[in-house]
Scaffold this motif. Structure first.
Motif, short mmCIF file in Angstrom:
data_model
loop_
_atom_site.label_atom_id
_atom_site.label_comp_id
_atom_site.label_asym_id
_atom_site.label_seq_id
_atom_site.Cartn_x
_atom_site.Cartn_y
_atom_site.Cartn_z
N PRO A 122 53.70 65.86 28.36
CA PRO A 122 52.59 65.60 27.43
C PRO A 122 51.35 65.26 28.23
CG PRO A 122 53.93 63.63 27.65
CD PRO A 122 54.53 64.65 28.58
N TYR A 123 50.22 65.80 27.82
CA TYR A 123 49.07 65.67 28.73
C TYR A 123 47.72 65.67 28.01
CZ TYR A 123 45.74 66.79 32.39
OH TYR A 123 44.65 66.77 33.23
N ARG A 124 46.81 64.84 28.52
CA ARG A 124 45.38 64.95 28.21
C ARG A 124 44.59 64.16 29.24
NH1 ARG A 124 43.08 63.23 22.41
NH2 ARG A 124 43.37 61.13 23.23
N ARG A 126 44.21 63.72 32.52
CA ARG A 126 44.69 62.96 33.69
C ARG A 126 44.89 63.93 34.85
NH1 ARG A 126 48.75 58.04 31.90
NH2 ARG A 126 47.37 57.23 30.29
N PHE A 161 45.98 59.89 21.25
CA PHE A 161 47.02 60.68 21.92
C PHE A 161 48.35 60.52 21.19
CE2 PHE A 161 49.99 61.58 25.44
CZ PHE A 161 49.45 62.77 25.88
N ARG A 163 52.01 61.37 21.85
CA ARG A 163 53.00 61.86 22.82
C ARG A 163 54.20 62.53 22.13
NH1 ARG A 163 57.54 59.54 25.13
NH2 ARG A 163 58.03 60.24 27.24
N ASP A 187 56.84 62.27 31.53
CA ASP A 187 55.46 61.81 31.69
C ASP A 187 54.86 62.38 32.97
OD1 ASP A 187 55.67 60.41 29.38
OD2 ASP A 187 55.48 58.42 30.28
N ASP A 189 52.97 60.98 35.04
CA ASP A 189 52.77 60.01 36.12
C ASP A 189 54.06 59.52 36.76
OD1 ASP A 189 53.75 58.42 34.10
OD2 ASP A 189 51.85 57.42 33.69
N TRP A 249 49.19 54.51 22.02
CA TRP A 249 50.27 54.15 22.93
C TRP A 249 51.45 53.45 22.22
CZ3 TRP A 249 52.64 49.62 24.30
CH2 TRP A 249 53.44 49.66 25.45
N MET A 279 55.72 55.15 39.44
CA MET A 279 54.71 55.61 38.48
C MET A 279 53.35 55.59 39.17
SD MET A 279 53.57 54.16 34.73
CE MET A 279 55.14 54.21 33.91
N HIS A 282 47.76 53.66 36.67
CA HIS A 282 46.77 53.98 35.62
C HIS A 282 46.56 52.75 34.76
CE1 HIS A 282 49.82 54.10 32.40
NE2 HIS A 282 50.59 54.74 33.26
N1 UDP Z 1 49.19 60.77 28.53
C1 UDP Z 1 48.11 61.57 28.91
N2 UDP Z 1 46.85 61.20 28.58
C2 UDP Z 1 46.59 60.06 27.89
C3 UDP Z 1 47.67 59.24 27.51
C4 UDP Z 1 48.95 59.61 27.86
O1 UDP Z 1 48.29 62.61 29.55
O2 UDP Z 1 45.42 59.77 27.63
C5 UDP Z 1 50.56 61.22 28.82
C6 UDP Z 1 50.91 61.21 30.28
O3 UDP Z 1 51.90 62.18 30.52
C7 UDP Z 1 51.47 59.81 30.44
C8 UDP Z 1 52.28 59.67 29.16
O4 UDP Z 1 51.51 60.36 28.17
O5 UDP Z 1 52.24 59.67 31.59
C9 UDP Z 1 52.56 58.25 28.72
O6 UDP Z 1 51.36 57.50 28.62
P1 UDP Z 1 51.06 56.26 29.58
O7 UDP Z 1 51.35 56.66 30.99
O8 UDP Z 1 49.68 55.77 29.27
O9 UDP Z 1 52.12 55.20 29.05
P2 UDP Z 1 52.99 54.09 29.82
O10 UDP Z 1 53.01 54.37 31.28
O11 UDP Z 1 52.32 52.80 29.51
O12 UDP Z 1 54.33 54.23 29.19
#
Ligand code: UDP
Ligand code: MN
Length: 330
Positions: A122-124, A126, A161, A163, A187, A189, A249, A279, A282
């Protein structure tokens, strides 16, 4: 000599108490586990490293003769979690930039892969993470001799977003491209540290990390389905995918865990020394204010909110050198 009731004396006593408890805290949380050679939480059930090959599900219905199969990837038996010291320097997109997908997928040239997967991301917005992810994951997955495709599902609109919904869309669209029995939701990251953490499905859905740096290489709770999950397509269909209701989120992963439990699909995890992740750093995105409310009705909604109700529009599907890009609006 100071009288016992003089305030200066009592301040000294407080300092030594603070020092004592700080040392005790340090010992319990850091030095103790270090001495044991292990960070990971042992109160969870993990598949031991030596059992991993027997847990993996190979290609379903393949007619390839036995001699052509790629070798099994061996398991690593040392049960310490090791993070290479140069881990953060090992991203070089140039190393993989000449790599080309053939029809949007990779497969080993000299043998028949035992495993075929779709990796759905899932992506936007980053890009830095996406570049590092691709630079790291291609060599990693190739080493495992997998037949794989990476599908990046990008949310084009400016809505919060979502997911879960993006992952549903990735799954639905991937099924239209080729027959895929095993899908890994991932994810952008998260990077697997240990190359023996096979990117293939197990008999039950697998939560891919058992140890992650952001949780100090422990798991906070048992019903954790966040970050990355490997699941058979038929199981994903059984639970009707993710909920589409969580925007912003959090929540969709816990909701997914509930769906699995509701269908008696029990999560498995591999030995933390194998299933270890880092990770990419971010900042936190805005939480979904309604997530707790949605979580109250997870099971009541699951049959009508998910794969069978995901409304979206595909703006484009591009087969790029390093991934398939699905650009969609929700
Ligand atoms: N994600 C993204 N853009 C965003 C928010 C989330 O690409 O603006 C995707 C990305 O793959 C990210 C995943 O959704 O790794 C989960 O979001 P995030 O890393 O913010 O959540 P957390 O690490 O807190 O679970
Ligand atoms: Mn993250």
């Amino acid at each position: 000599m100071a009288h016992p009731d003089v305030p200066v004396k009592s301040v000294d006593v407080n300092y030594s108490k603070i020092l004592f408890w700080s040392l005790a805290f340090l010992f319990i949380n850091w030095i103790g586990p270090l001495l044991c050679g292990k960070y990971a939480d042992t109160s969870f059930d993990f598949v031991p490293a030596s059992d991993i090959p027997s847990q993996l599900i190979g290609l379903i219905g393949s007619s390839v003769t036995h001699e052509k199969w790629c070798p099994h990837v061996p398991t690593q038996l040392d049960n310490r979690i090791k993070i290479p010291s140069n881990f953060n320097q090992s991203f070089d997109i140039a190393q993989v930039k000449n790599y080309q997908y053939k029809d949007g997928a990779y497969s080993p040239r000299h043998c028949q892969s035992r495993y075929r997967i779709a990796l759905i991301v899932p992506y936007r917005d980053r890009l830095d993470h996406l570049e590092k992810f691709l630079a790291y994951m291609h060599p990693y997955l190739m080493k495992q001799q997998l037949e794989y495709k990476i599908i990046v599902v990008e949310q084009a609109d400016k809505k919060p977003f979502n997911r879960g919904k993006l992952l549903n869309v990735g799954f639905l669209e991937a099924q239209k491209m080729t027959k895929i029995d095993c899908v890994i939701f991932h994810d952008v990251d998260l990077l697997p540290v240990n190359e023996y953490n096979m990117y293939a499905c197990t008999h039950m859905p697998r939560h891919m990390y058992s140890a992650i740096d952001t949780f100090r290489f422990r798991l906070p709770y048992r019903e954790l389905c966040g970050g990355t999950i490997a699941i058979l397509a038929r199981h994903f269909n059984v639970v009707n995918g993710f909920s589409n209701q969580f925007s912003g989120w959090g929540g969709e992963d816990d909701d997914f865990c509930k769906r699995l439990a509701g269908k008696q699909l029990e999560i498995v995890r591999f030995d933390p020394a194998v299933a270890v992740y880092v990770m990419l750093p971010h900042s936190k995105t805005t939480p979904d204010p309604q997530r707790m409310q949605h979580l109250q009705s997870s099971l009541a909604r699951s049959d009508v909110d998910g794969l069978n109700s995901a409304k979206y529009e595909v703006l484009s599907i591009d087969i790029l050198p390093l991934y398939v890009r699905l650009l969609i609006t929700l």
